[in-house]
Design a protein around this motif. Structure first.
Motif, short mmCIF file in Angstrom:
data_model
loop_
_atom_site.label_atom_id
_atom_site.label_comp_id
_atom_site.label_asym_id
_atom_site.label_seq_id
_atom_site.Cartn_x
_atom_site.Cartn_y
_atom_site.Cartn_z
N LYS A 62 17.24 -43.20 38.09
CA LYS A 62 17.45 -44.15 39.18
C LYS A 62 16.65 -43.64 40.26
CE LYS A 62 21.60 -46.51 37.29
NZ LYS A 62 23.31 -46.83 38.41
N ARG A 63 16.90 -42.50 40.55
CA ARG A 63 16.22 -42.14 42.33
C ARG A 63 15.77 -40.31 42.08
NH1 ARG A 63 21.45 -41.45 41.52
NH2 ARG A 63 21.86 -43.16 41.66
N VAL A 64 14.64 -40.11 42.91
CA VAL A 64 14.25 -38.56 43.49
C VAL A 64 14.41 -38.32 43.83
CG1 VAL A 64 12.09 -37.44 43.14
CG2 VAL A 64 12.06 -39.72 41.15
N ILE A 65 14.58 -36.84 44.19
CA ILE A 65 14.63 -36.10 45.21
C ILE A 65 13.90 -34.97 45.43
CG2 ILE A 65 16.47 -34.61 46.62
CD1 ILE A 65 18.78 -36.04 45.40
N PHE A 66 12.40 -34.50 45.98
CA PHE A 66 11.70 -33.61 45.73
C PHE A 66 11.19 -32.33 46.93
CE2 PHE A 66 6.49 -33.34 45.79
CZ PHE A 66 6.67 -32.60 45.33
N LEU A 67 12.16 -31.80 46.47
CA LEU A 67 12.18 -30.48 47.26
C LEU A 67 11.36 -29.39 47.17
CD1 LEU A 67 15.74 -29.13 45.94
CD2 LEU A 67 15.20 -30.87 47.86
N PHE A 68 9.26 -30.56 48.26
CA PHE A 68 8.47 -29.79 48.43
C PHE A 68 7.73 -28.53 48.72
CE2 PHE A 68 3.88 -31.01 49.33
CZ PHE A 68 3.35 -30.48 48.99
N MET A 69 7.72 -27.73 48.18
CA MET A 69 7.29 -26.04 49.29
C MET A 69 6.64 -25.99 49.39
SD MET A 69 10.85 -24.63 48.16
CE MET A 69 11.51 -26.42 48.69
N VAL A 70 5.79 -26.47 50.52
CA VAL A 70 4.29 -26.22 50.92
C VAL A 70 3.78 -25.09 51.41
CG1 VAL A 70 3.42 -27.11 53.03
CG2 VAL A 70 4.91 -28.52 52.47
N GLY A 71 2.75 -24.75 50.67
CA GLY A 71 1.87 -23.39 51.02
C GLY A 71 1.60 -23.43 49.40
N GLY A 72 2.79 -23.51 48.62
CA GLY A 72 2.22 -22.62 47.45
C GLY A 72 3.13 -21.41 46.62
N PRO A 73 4.79 -21.06 46.44
CA PRO A 73 5.07 -20.19 46.54
C PRO A 73 4.90 -19.54 45.01
CG PRO A 73 6.42 -22.09 46.07
CD PRO A 73 5.42 -22.48 46.16
N SER A 74 4.96 -18.18 44.47
CA SER A 74 4.63 -16.79 43.89
C SER A 74 5.38 -17.15 42.95
CB SER A 74 4.30 -15.70 44.24
OG SER A 74 4.08 -14.47 43.57
N GLN A 75 4.97 -17.66 41.93
CA GLN A 75 5.66 -18.08 40.46
C GLN A 75 5.71 -16.50 40.00
OE1 GLN A 75 2.58 -19.22 40.86
NE2 GLN A 75 1.65 -18.35 39.42
N LEU A 76 4.67 -15.57 40.03
CA LEU A 76 5.04 -14.20 39.44
C LEU A 76 6.47 -13.11 40.35
CD1 LEU A 76 1.42 -13.20 39.73
CD2 LEU A 76 2.62 -13.86 37.58
N ASP A 77 6.44 -13.80 41.26
CA ASP A 77 7.38 -13.24 42.48
C ASP A 77 8.98 -14.31 42.40
OD1 ASP A 77 6.42 -10.97 42.98
OD2 ASP A 77 4.78 -12.86 44.49
N LEU A 78 8.96 -15.26 41.61
CA LEU A 78 10.10 -16.22 41.94
C LEU A 78 10.63 -15.91 40.31
CD1 LEU A 78 9.84 -18.61 44.43
CD2 LEU A 78 10.39 -16.18 44.34
N PHE A 79 9.83 -16.60 39.57
CA PHE A 79 10.12 -17.14 37.86
C PHE A 79 9.37 -16.31 36.87
CE2 PHE A 79 10.62 -21.04 40.86
CZ PHE A 79 11.47 -21.11 41.16
N GLU A 80 8.38 -15.81 36.93
CA GLU A 80 7.70 -15.35 35.61
C GLU A 80 7.20 -14.07 35.68
OE1 GLU A 80 4.33 -16.51 32.85
OE2 GLU A 80 3.75 -17.79 34.39
N HIS A 81 8.12 -13.52 34.75
CA HIS A 81 8.34 -11.45 35.36
C HIS A 81 7.51 -11.17 34.91
CE1 HIS A 81 10.10 -7.63 34.35
NE2 HIS A 81 9.40 -7.82 35.47
N LYS A 82 6.24 -10.43 35.03
CA LYS A 82 4.72 -9.42 34.40
C LYS A 82 4.87 -8.47 34.53
CE LYS A 82 3.48 -13.94 32.61
NZ LYS A 82 3.91 -13.82 30.87
#
Length: 486
Positions: A62-82
């Protein structure tokens, strides 16, 4: 059903010759008196642009909450371990990868791989790997869907922000919140349908990310200020009583109604609605911002028990309060993640600001029974590269990266505890090139979850039927939406 707004009545016969030539020559948009501006009685004066409208299909959210992380977070340091990137740190990126890379600033002919300095651990039922920078997010992995193969087209932040928010890579488009409120209306009687928080820095594109664009101005995002009056110039001047203000608004409304009946200009209807909304906001907005009624447990959940000052976590709590009050689209902008240098202190500091608030919002919505029909989105307009932009460890950073970055979604019908997509061992490109989530796929999916078909959500402007996603999506949005749903 096509949700296209057209002129429903005898517009030509109500125009003087001068009015006709003015509107047809300079402002054809005013000819598109929208169907939402028709009251059932036919009287334009009783119309509310935020009237709830039917969906194209049964909605999940019914509704949306958008948490917009302006500038581009690093996926490699937060969510994707390589681990392979860390193992080969300091080695040049292989030529086979380099020729496909699209850097924004790196000029080195042989940029070197940069591993993450942070530890990753496994969490939740599926052992999802999350960085130690996000201990609170790690606790909600079973409630979120992680999208690892998001892609975009624009390396410049200004235009990338526009694409993520408006579907277009140039100014002039309407933000997601504007399109959603245009398509669905709002469930809130005394608050705007589209609310924006800018407690930290605004996006580089400023208000263009939450603009109404070519849509009527009633659908413009309304920024709430962190201090003082929630909305600029909201309070009445000293000595101006409520009764006197009510009489003034009624008089202005009568004049606007007369003009609306004559011209059918949707901007006049938007102006009438704005006056009425401002009057109601004088009571509802201060009450919304007052957190004194929140329990100690809730304040502790958001980390606000000792410091309820304006911050990202406070905005998240206010977003939950807005969701409870029927606001259709809430956007919280948090900047800045653009760490071409100083990656370590920059990401460390940012995560301290956003981690607890983001997780608390999901948990708070869930315990109140709101998460099932509230879609929460977290992410930026791009990601960061697996190679170093600076070689000095003290100032090391990452460049922009478009080919595969991470966002997450929660609630609103998405399949919780799921990770969609992965990249090859160096984290540069999707492991399966066909398994990507382009910005337009994401936007089509958001609309689908809300019960809207992006190809049928149109607006007549300057002789064109405009849609939110102005370029073709990379996959059939319905099939992708079903892929990530419960």
């Amino acid at each position: 059903m096509t949700m296209e707004h057209v002129d429903p009545q005898n517009w030509l016969t109500q125009q003087s010759r001068r009015q006709f030539f003015y509107t047809s020559g300079l402002s054809l948009g005013s000819m598109a008196l929208t169907s939402m501006l028709n009251a059932e009685s036919g009287a334009a004066s009783s119309v509310n642009p935020m009237t709830i409208r039917p969906t194209h299909h049964a909605p999940k959210a019914k509704r949306v909450i958008f948490l917009f992380m302006v500038g581009g977070p690093s996926q490699l340091d937060l969510f994707e371990h390589k681990p392979e990137v860390t193992r080969r740190e300091g080695q040049p990126l292989p030529d086979s990868f380099l020729k496909e890379a699209n850097f924004a600033q790196i000029q080195a002919s042989k940029p070197k791989l940069l591993g993450t300095p942070w530890r990753f651990d496994r969490y939740g039922q599926h052992g999802t790997e999350i960085s130690e920078l996000l201990p609170h997010t790690a606790k909600i992995v079973d409630h979120i869907t992680i999208l690892r193969n998001c892609t975009a087209d624009e390396t410049n932040h200004f235009f990338a922000e526009l694409q993520m928010n408006t579907g277009q890579r140039q100014p002039g488009g309407a933000g997601m919140g504007a399109w959603v409120t245009y398509g669905l209306g709002s469930m809130a009687d005394d608050l705007p349908g589209f609310v924006v928080f800018n407690s930290t820095h605004r996006p580089r594109s400023k208000g263009a990310t939450y603009s109404n664009g070519f849509l009527p101005s009633a659908f413009q995002g309304v920024p709430f200020r962190p201090k003082g009056d929630p909305i600029l110039n909201l309070a009445s001047p000293p000595g101006f009583s409520t009764d006197r203000q009510r009489r003034s608004i009624d008089a202005i409304k009568a004049l606007n109604d007369e003009r609306l009946t004559t011209t059918g200009d949707s901007e006049i209807a938007a102006r009438v609605s704005a006056y009425e909304m401002a009057f109601r906001l004088q009571l509802s907005a201060p009450e919304l911002m007052d957190l004194s009624g929140e329990s100690k447990e809730t304040l502790e959940l958001y980390g606000l028990n000792d410091n309820p000052q304006p911050c990202f976590a406070r905005d998240c709590l206010l977003a939950r309060r807005l969701a409870e009050r029927g606001v259709r689209f809430i956007q919280i902008n948090f900047a800045d993640w653009d760490h071409h240098s100083h990656l370590i202190p920059g990401h460390t500091n940012n995560c301290k600001h956003i981690d607890q608030g983001s997780a608390a919002l999901v948990l708070d919505l869930k315990r109140r029974g709101l998460l099932d029909d509230t879609l929460v989105i977290w992410g930026g307009e791009m990601g960061r590269s697996s190679v170093a932009q600076k070689t000095n460890k003290e100032f090391i950073g990452r460049d922009h990266h478009l080919s595969a970055f991470t966002m997450w979604m929660a609630g609103g019908g998405v399949k919780a505890g799921t990770t969609i997509g992965t990249t090859e061992e160096l984290g540069c490109f999707p492991e399966d090139p066909s398994d990507v989530v382009h910005v337009h796929d994401l936007q089509a999916t958001i609309l689908h979850l809300l019960g809207l078909d992006h190809e049928q959500l149109t607006y007549r402007f300057l002789g064109l039927s405009l849609i939110h996603i102005s370029e073709p999506t990379r996959r059939t949005p319905i099939s992708y939406a079903v892929f990530c749903l419960k």
